[in-house]
Design an enzyme around this catalytic site. Structure first.
Site, PDB file in Angstrom:
ATOM      1  N   HIS A 266     -19.943 -13.897   2.912  1.00  0.00           N
ATOM      2  CA  HIS A 266     -19.756 -14.899   3.263  1.00  0.00           C
ATOM      3  C   HIS A 266     -20.523 -14.806   5.418  1.00  0.00           C
ATOM      4  O   HIS A 266     -21.925 -14.668   5.647  1.00  0.00           O
ATOM      5  CB  HIS A 266     -18.052 -15.364   3.820  1.00  0.00           C
ATOM      6  CG  HIS A 266     -18.686 -16.639   4.305  1.00  0.00           C
ATOM      7  ND1 HIS A 266     -19.971 -17.637   4.891  1.00  0.00           N
ATOM      8  CD2 HIS A 266     -17.796 -17.632   5.080  1.00  0.00           C
ATOM      9  CE1 HIS A 266     -19.138 -18.566   5.265  1.00  0.00           C
ATOM     10  NE2 HIS A 266     -17.846 -18.491   5.175  1.00  0.00           N
ATOM     11  N   HIS A 307     -31.892 -16.471   0.666  1.00  0.00           N
ATOM     12  CA  HIS A 307     -30.879 -17.437   0.902  1.00  0.00           C
ATOM     13  C   HIS A 307     -30.497 -17.847  -0.328  1.00  0.00           C
ATOM     14  O   HIS A 307     -31.327 -18.821  -0.991  1.00  0.00           O
ATOM     15  CB  HIS A 307     -31.070 -18.670   2.210  1.00  0.00           C
ATOM     16  CG  HIS A 307     -29.643 -18.784   2.804  1.00  0.00           C
ATOM     17  ND1 HIS A 307     -29.448 -19.957   2.238  1.00  0.00           N
ATOM     18  CD2 HIS A 307     -29.195 -18.692   4.036  1.00  0.00           C
ATOM     19  CE1 HIS A 307     -27.922 -19.572   2.678  1.00  0.00           C
ATOM     20  NE2 HIS A 307     -28.110 -18.996   3.918  1.00  0.00           N
ATOM     21  N   ASP A 365     -30.410 -15.024   9.204  1.00  0.00           N
ATOM     22  CA  ASP A 365     -29.044 -14.216   9.534  1.00  0.00           C
ATOM     23  C   ASP A 365     -30.525 -11.878  10.344  1.00  0.00           C
ATOM     24  O   ASP A 365     -29.808 -11.634  10.943  1.00  0.00           O
ATOM     25  CB  ASP A 365     -28.596 -13.197   8.153  1.00  0.00           C
ATOM     26  CG  ASP A 365     -27.900 -14.390   7.638  1.00  0.00           C
ATOM     27  OD1 ASP A 365     -27.016 -14.733   8.793  1.00  0.00           O
ATOM     28  OD2 ASP A 365     -27.342 -14.900   6.144  1.00  0.00           O
TER      29      ASP A 365
END
Length: 425
Positions: A266, A307, A365
């Protein structure tokens, strides 16, 4: 009132079951299956991938189209035109603030940034080499022991005060976690600084050397917080809601969200990006690792590309790339070995047909990991930064649930163990 109806025929049940179907303002319709338990049936959906556990007005995601809306506003517009605290207000209250409302909200947050002095002694119970997320779970949960004057979850004013306290104190606690790990004294927040300036001040300044915070780095930090502010009904948000459904206090609920975010599946994605760059080690190794990434039999995966939710592009990534370029230029780090690897990987992923065809684009990210590394934040602190940014989203969903006619969460199961059997003898 249901907008439509679905029918279900189940072997062994004579009647055809009618199930209400509801339409949201956006997104797929949902089938209301609550009546099935009265017929001796449960639905089976591991991971809740096809289950809407709640109705919400806060955030909408269309992964296939690359859409992320906070209260209807596209994330890229908020990142370019708004700031983190204004977005916090939006998530909590449903509308953008007026100039006066924003001034009052920002002032309130600034006046809540200090933590109870006794809490600083709480840190002494942790090892200096403890993982920062372990410490964050403990100290955020402990806030309820210091601020028990606002724990009546059915009092709207108490909920608002707790929301303000959490948003204000999370960066203070995050910086304290870092300072404790390196043996430096805690830095008090300063009310004349902005939210992100204050965070960087508490992270990197010391009592004997207080430097001016770079506006470029402060803006980058603000955008990282903003772009992580909420992401709909994900694992940590669902954890906060499930804990909240028991009537637990908000500090305990947010601590449960931090625990869920700690999981590498996560919240550890930007940390995984830096670990991957370290594993590659040198620009001369990139082609070898690209081949490994294309090999289905090889366990190596390019972290920070593609993603799970966004199938074509991450709407947050464009703004984060722009911020990444600004930070690297400000710090003069274009020649940093790891960052040079990152930039070459970015070029390959956006040009190589293999990655383009599969939608393996650089995501938020990837860029946030590079920015945090450039600013000087150690990789083990990345998820703490994520938790700090995500706090208003958690609180907004918790408050939305508490304000509604909610029930305690109680998922069901498909039992496949032994039937009843007698104890031998």
């Amino acid at each position: 009132m249901a907008d439509k109806k679905a029918t279900l025929k189940v072997d062994g049940i004579e009647e055809t079951l009618e199930l209400p179907v509801y339409e949201g303002s956006l997104g797929p319709d949902v089938v209301d299956v609550r009546s099935l338990s009265g017929k001796g049936l449960f639905t089976y959906d591991p991971g809740f991938m096809s289950t809407a556990a709640t109705e919400s007005k806060i955030t909408y995601i269309d992964g296939a189209a690359g859409v992320l809306l906070h209260r209807g506003y596209p994330i890229d517009q908020l990142a370019e035109k708004s700031d983190y605290l204004e977005t916090c207000y939006l998530l909590l209250h449903g509308e953008l603030p007026t100039a006066q409302e924003k001034e009052t909200f920002v002032s309130t947050i600034k006046n809540h940034t200090m933590v109870h002095e006794q809490l600083s002694h709480f840190f002494n119970g942790f090892r200096r080499d403890a993982h920062p997320m372990a410490v964050m779970c403990g100290v955020v949960g402990a806030l309820s022991a210091f601020y028990h004057d606002s724990l009546d979850i059915h009092d709207e004013h108490h909920r608002v005060v707790s929301a303000h306290r959490l948003i204000a104190k999370m960066p203070t606690l995050a910086a304290m976690v870092y300072k404790y790990s390196i043996g430096q004294p805690f830095m008090y927040p300063r009310n004349e600084l902005s939210y992100s300036e204050n965070f960087l001040h508490m992270m990197f300044n010391t009592p004997c050397d207080e430097k001016k915070i770079s506006p470029v780095l402060a803006k980058a930090m603000d955008r990282i917080f903003l772009l992580h502010a909420d992401h709909e009904q994900n694992a940590s948000t669902s954890t906060v809601r499930l804990a909240g459904s028991t009537g637990a206090n908000p500090f305990a609920c947010i601590a449960s969200g931090i625990a869920a975010l700690w999981g590498p599946a996560h919240g550890g994605a930007n940390e995984a990006v830096l670990n991957m760059l370290t594993e590659i080690g040198d620009e001369s190794n990139i082609d070898k690792f690209i081949d490994k990434a294309k090999d289905k039999e090889d366990p190596f995966r390019l972290m920070g590309f593609g993603h799970r939710v966004y199938k074509n592009f991450d709407p947050r990534a464009k703004v984060m790339k722009q911020t990444c370029d600004e930070v690297l230029a400000e710090l003069g780090m274009e020649d940093d070995p790891l960052l040079k690897i990152a930039m070459k990987l970015e070029k390959i992923a956006t040009e190589d047909e293999y990655f383009v065809k599969r939608g393996l684009y650089p995501n938020v990210d990837f860029y946030s990991g590079i920015i945090l590394k450039a600013i000087g934040i150690p990789t083990e602190m990345f998820t703490v930064i994520f938790a700090t940014g995500r706090t208003p989203g958690w609180i907004a969903h918790w408050n939305e649930m508490i304000s509604s006619d909610y029930r305690i969460g109680r998922p069901r199961q498909l039992y496949t163990g032994h039937p009843k059997r007698d104890y031998p003898g």
